[in-house]
Design a protein around this motif. Sequence first.
Motif, PDB file in Angstrom:
ATOM      1  N   MET A 113      -4.421   6.847   4.151  1.00 17.25           N
ATOM      2  CA  MET A 113      -3.520   7.393   3.141  1.00 17.25           C
ATOM      3  C   MET A 113      -2.360   8.140   3.785  1.00 17.25           C
ATOM      4  N   ASP A 139      -1.204   0.384  -9.965  1.00 14.03           N
ATOM      5  CA  ASP A 139      -1.826   1.705  -9.861  1.00 14.03           C
ATOM      6  C   ASP A 139      -2.901   1.886 -10.933  1.00 14.03           C
ATOM      7  N   THR A 164       1.673   7.102   3.341  1.00 13.68           N
ATOM      8  CA  THR A 164       2.249   7.930   2.282  1.00 13.68           C
ATOM      9  C   THR A 164       3.070   9.055   2.895  1.00 13.68           C
ATOM     10  N   LYS A 172      -4.002   6.750  -4.585  1.00 20.15           N
ATOM     11  CA  LYS A 172      -4.671   6.763  -3.285  1.00 20.15           C
ATOM     12  C   LYS A 172      -5.684   7.901  -3.195  1.00 20.15           C
ATOM     13  N   VAL A 219       0.835  -1.205   0.000  1.00 21.48           N
ATOM     14  CA  VAL A 219       0.000   0.000   0.000  1.00 21.48           C
ATOM     15  C   VAL A 219       0.868   1.253   0.000  1.00 21.48           C
TER      16      VAL A 219
END
Length: 254
Positions: free
Chosen positions: A123, A234, A127, A20, A12
């Motif tokens: 997220m 993706d 990230t 995302k 992820v």
Amino acid sequence: METNNNSIAVLVGNLNPITKLLIVFCLGIGCLIYPLPFVGYGILCLLVILGILIGQGKKVLKLILGFGIPVTLMLLFIQGLYSPKNKTMIADFGFAQMGLEGTMYALKISSTLLIFLAAFYLMLQTTKNSETVAALTQSGLNMKIGYLILASLNVVPQMQRKVKVIQEAQESRGVETSGSFIQRAKAFLPLIGPVVLSSLTDAQERGMTLETRGFGISGDKPTSYIKVETTGLDIVLRMIAICFLISSLLPRIL
């Protein structure tokens, strides 16, 4: 972003931030458009499972329950009892009647808010802020706007670190920072001045550093040390997210 050796968390975390963001907006907007709230709560359960798989389950549940229960109860009270859309009554409390239409609308709004909240949280936890801004600028976003986004995302973590450093410095000097609420308030109030002043100084120094490195030069294409790749996964996830958004429109169209 928190580091995690879990293979799913790594998978992820390696996704393109644009992917995302697209998933977050497609899930939230799709659930808002779909007439019934049950799809939203189903997706919310999937987000909780994802959070558990990447090691963020407790935090996601705490976030959802802490925000979702009071907001849902408030919406049910307002929309369920007093919405002008109510035509089918499902409960009579004497002072007011609960309507089916208002109740379903309240549940749909609640599920949409919780999906946005949980998805954005996951997220942010998977990230790096720098990767998000790099992906946005590679997609055509102006570098100055990207810097503003990055600076906004880093404000809270930077201030938390400064508060911790200043608090440890005070403790080393014998200042009492624990105890009753009044004692903690007395120790916290002197922190505000140094934290604000140091944050302003840092912002000025960063601005001067960027200018000396040619950040404001026009006519030349800027480069970045961070390169964000778009993989086959993706592309697949983006297509799934868009298909979900389109499918949520079908009940409205048909």
